[in-house]
Design a protein around this motif. Structure first.
Motif, PDB file in Angstrom:
ATOM      1  N   MET A  97       5.076 -84.293 -25.236  1.00  9.15           N
ATOM      2  CA  MET A  97       5.022 -84.193 -24.589  1.00  9.15           C
ATOM      3  C   MET A  97       5.028 -84.878 -22.636  1.00  9.15           C
ATOM      4  O   MET A  97       4.003 -85.197 -22.211  1.00  9.15           O
ATOM      5  CB  MET A  97       4.633 -86.254 -25.042  1.00  9.15           C
ATOM      6  CG  MET A  97       3.626 -86.397 -26.856  1.00  9.15           C
ATOM      7  SD  MET A  97       3.871 -87.958 -27.500  1.00  9.15           S
ATOM      8  CE  MET A  97       3.128 -89.199 -26.770  1.00  9.15           C
ATOM      9  N   TYR A  98       6.077 -84.741 -23.245  1.00 10.05           N
ATOM     10  CA  TYR A  98       6.688 -85.768 -22.069  1.00 10.05           C
ATOM     11  C   TYR A  98       7.971 -84.190 -21.374  1.00 10.05           C
ATOM     12  O   TYR A  98       8.261 -84.108 -19.827  1.00 10.05           O
ATOM     13  CB  TYR A  98       7.903 -86.511 -21.937  1.00 10.05           C
ATOM     14  CG  TYR A  98       7.200 -88.090 -22.632  1.00 10.05           C
ATOM     15  CD1 TYR A  98       6.477 -88.514 -21.799  1.00 10.05           C
ATOM     16  CD2 TYR A  98       7.279 -88.026 -23.801  1.00 10.05           C
ATOM     17  CE1 TYR A  98       5.661 -89.766 -22.008  1.00 10.05           C
ATOM     18  CE2 TYR A  98       6.539 -89.430 -24.292  1.00 10.05           C
ATOM     19  CZ  TYR A  98       5.826 -89.879 -23.075  1.00 10.05           C
ATOM     20  OH  TYR A  98       5.010 -91.166 -23.731  1.00 10.05           O
ATOM     21  N   GLY A  99       7.986 -83.304 -22.323  1.00 10.86           N
ATOM     22  CA  GLY A  99       9.557 -82.262 -21.695  1.00 10.86           C
ATOM     23  C   GLY A  99       8.885 -81.027 -21.747  1.00 10.86           C
ATOM     24  O   GLY A  99       9.366 -80.487 -20.834  1.00 10.86           O
ATOM     25  N   ARG A 154       6.568 -80.204 -19.545  1.00 19.20           N
ATOM     26  CA  ARG A 154       6.257 -79.914 -18.212  1.00 19.20           C
ATOM     27  C   ARG A 154       7.871 -79.582 -17.647  1.00 19.20           C
ATOM     28  O   ARG A 154       7.177 -79.229 -15.924  1.00 19.20           O
ATOM     29  CB  ARG A 154       5.516 -81.482 -17.481  1.00 19.20           C
ATOM     30  CG  ARG A 154       6.517 -82.801 -17.859  1.00 19.20           C
ATOM     31  CD  ARG A 154       5.612 -83.491 -17.663  1.00 19.20           C
ATOM     32  NE  ARG A 154       4.487 -83.508 -15.870  1.00 19.20           N
ATOM     33  CZ  ARG A 154       4.237 -84.928 -15.862  1.00 19.20           C
ATOM     34  NH1 ARG A 154       4.632 -86.229 -16.809  1.00 19.20           N
ATOM     35  NH2 ARG A 154       3.638 -85.074 -14.782  1.00 19.20           N
ATOM     36  N   LEU A 155       8.172 -80.619 -17.653  1.00 21.86           N
ATOM     37  CA  LEU A 155       9.614 -80.284 -16.561  1.00 21.86           C
ATOM     38  C   LEU A 155      10.173 -78.339 -17.639  1.00 21.86           C
ATOM     39  O   LEU A 155      10.310 -77.930 -16.612  1.00 21.86           O
ATOM     40  CB  LEU A 155      10.638 -81.010 -17.282  1.00 21.86           C
ATOM     41  CG  LEU A 155      10.737 -82.242 -17.126  1.00 21.86           C
ATOM     42  CD1 LEU A 155      11.890 -82.923 -17.624  1.00 21.86           C
ATOM     43  CD2 LEU A 155      10.659 -82.172 -15.544  1.00 21.86           C
ATOM     44  N   THR A 156      10.053 -78.011 -18.922  1.00 17.96           N
ATOM     45  CA  THR A 156      10.364 -76.946 -19.151  1.00 17.96           C
ATOM     46  C   THR A 156       9.826 -75.687 -18.101  1.00 17.96           C
ATOM     47  O   THR A 156      10.325 -74.428 -18.107  1.00 17.96           O
ATOM     48  CB  THR A 156       9.968 -76.336 -20.636  1.00 17.96           C
ATOM     49  OG1 THR A 156      11.063 -77.288 -21.156  1.00 17.96           O
ATOM     50  CG2 THR A 156      10.634 -74.738 -21.178  1.00 17.96           C
ATOM     51  N   SER A 206      16.086 -77.060 -22.812  1.00 19.37           N
ATOM     52  CA  SER A 206      14.759 -77.194 -23.179  1.00 19.37           C
ATOM     53  C   SER A 206      15.280 -76.339 -24.781  1.00 19.37           C
ATOM     54  O   SER A 206      14.485 -76.291 -25.815  1.00 19.37           O
ATOM     55  CB  SER A 206      13.993 -76.205 -22.422  1.00 19.37           C
ATOM     56  OG  SER A 206      13.990 -76.994 -21.484  1.00 19.37           O
ATOM     57  N   PRO A 258       8.022 -86.568 -29.222  1.00 23.35           N
ATOM     58  CA  PRO A 258       8.679 -86.530 -27.428  1.00 23.35           C
ATOM     59  C   PRO A 258       8.743 -85.389 -26.682  1.00 23.35           C
ATOM     60  O   PRO A 258       7.884 -85.444 -24.957  1.00 23.35           O
ATOM     61  CB  PRO A 258       9.779 -87.420 -27.278  1.00 23.35           C
ATOM     62  CG  PRO A 258       9.977 -87.399 -28.731  1.00 23.35           C
ATOM     63  CD  PRO A 258       9.564 -86.259 -30.165  1.00 23.35           C
ATOM     64  N   TYR A 259       9.472 -84.208 -27.112  1.00 20.42           N
ATOM     65  CA  TYR A 259       9.178 -82.651 -26.040  1.00 20.42           C
ATOM     66  C   TYR A 259       8.106 -81.946 -25.728  1.00 20.42           C
ATOM     67  O   TYR A 259       7.553 -82.173 -23.712  1.00 20.42           O
ATOM     68  CB  TYR A 259      10.392 -82.169 -26.543  1.00 20.42           C
ATOM     69  CG  TYR A 259      10.053 -80.691 -25.971  1.00 20.42           C
ATOM     70  CD1 TYR A 259      10.939 -80.136 -25.095  1.00 20.42           C
ATOM     71  CD2 TYR A 259       9.561 -79.562 -26.587  1.00 20.42           C
ATOM     72  CE1 TYR A 259      11.466 -78.628 -24.063  1.00 20.42           C
ATOM     73  CE2 TYR A 259       9.436 -78.795 -26.161  1.00 20.42           C
ATOM     74  CZ  TYR A 259      10.190 -78.399 -24.466  1.00 20.42           C
ATOM     75  OH  TYR A 259      10.331 -77.391 -24.562  1.00 20.42           O
TER      76      TYR A 259
END
Length: 273
Positions: free
Chosen positions: A140-142, A144-146, A86, A137-138
């Motif tokens: 939008m999608y990344g 939530r993982l961070t 991240s 993209p981060y």
């Protein structure tokens, strides 16, 4: 990092139609059910003494006459990887944006002085584009993982309470929230070698509750403490917990107590266990 727990919760709350569609697409996957007699066998085995040398490898956060609180969660040794990835994306996007903003400032200066600005315009748009390609993209999608790892203490907690004879699993809401489970329904990978992973290596102690005891339509699967190097470590960890809950802390070796304060290095120490 709650990645495994997060995926397990997403699978548990999938709509019925989605689960049935997955089964149709994966007909070759055999789903072996666990019979009630096997559940009883697992629970009965967990009530017996596993070894003569109980020992907790921790980390333990609370230990007194009534409560034993330990670290829980799977893939502890992988924690920190999401933070590193991240930060790499965030810093790369920020660096390219910084270059683009500097280029825009130079571009304004060239335009105001009537000088050629084509090359500078191209470079500014180029670095701005790279920044957006990384950032959008981060976000939008990344992101939530961070949030599974960064800006949190990053450890799940499991609390064994002798007084209530209950086990309390503390998870974030997006991983299922806090769960209360009965001690008398637990089964463990440390109770017998046939319930443990091959050799007991590379896996923490595993505790399970069947749907009969969870009060839901799904079992609860919990990993406790550090990853084991062999089955003897799983046995010793389990026997420590079992004796605490059944007999009390008398006669047990006092474990090292870890602070609840989220020191930054505690997020990465599991990788060196």
């Amino acid at each position: 990092m709650y990645f495994v727990e997060w995926l397990a919760w997403l699978a548990a709350i999938d709509p019925k139609e989605k689960r049935e569609a997955f089964k149709k697409q994966n007909r070759t996957i055999k789903n072996r059910g666990v019979y009630e007699s096997e559940d009883e066998e697992y629970v009965a085995a967990a009530k017996k003494s596993a070894c003569k040398t109980p020992k907790s490898r921790g980390p333990v956060y609370v230990y007194n006459q009534h409560v034993l609180e330990m670290r829980s969660g799977m893939w502890e040794d992988k924690r920190g990887l999401i933070s590193i990835l991240s930060l790499t994306v965030i810093l790369s996007a920020a660096f390219n944006l910084w270059i683009a903003l500097g280029g825009i400032e130079k571009l304004n200066h060239l335009i105001s002085n009537g000088k050629p600005y084509g090359e500078q315009l191209f470079m500014s748009l180029f670095f701005l584009g790279i920044s957006l390609i990384l950032a959008v993209p981060y976000l939008m999608y990344g992101l939530r993982l961070t949030r599974l790892e960064m800006f949190t203490s990053r450890h799940l907690l499991i609390r064994f309470n002798r007084t209530t004879q209950q086990v309390y699993l503390h998870r974030p809401v997006y991983c299922g929230g806090i769960v209360t489970l009965p001690w008398n329904g637990v089964s463990s990978s440390g109770s017998d070698k046939k319930y443990a992973p091959p050799g007991g290596m590379g896996m923490p102690l595993e505790l399970t509750w069947s749907p009969v005891f969870t009060g839901t339509l799904r079992p609860e699967l919990i990993w406790v403490g550090k990853s084991a190097n062999n089955f003897a470590e799983l046995q010793a960890e389990w026997e420590f917990i079992r004796r605490f809950m059944d007999d009390g802390p008398e006669g047990l070796p006092r474990p090292h107590i870890t602070s609840h304060f989220p020191w930054p290095w505690q997020a990465f120490t599991p990788q060196f266990e």
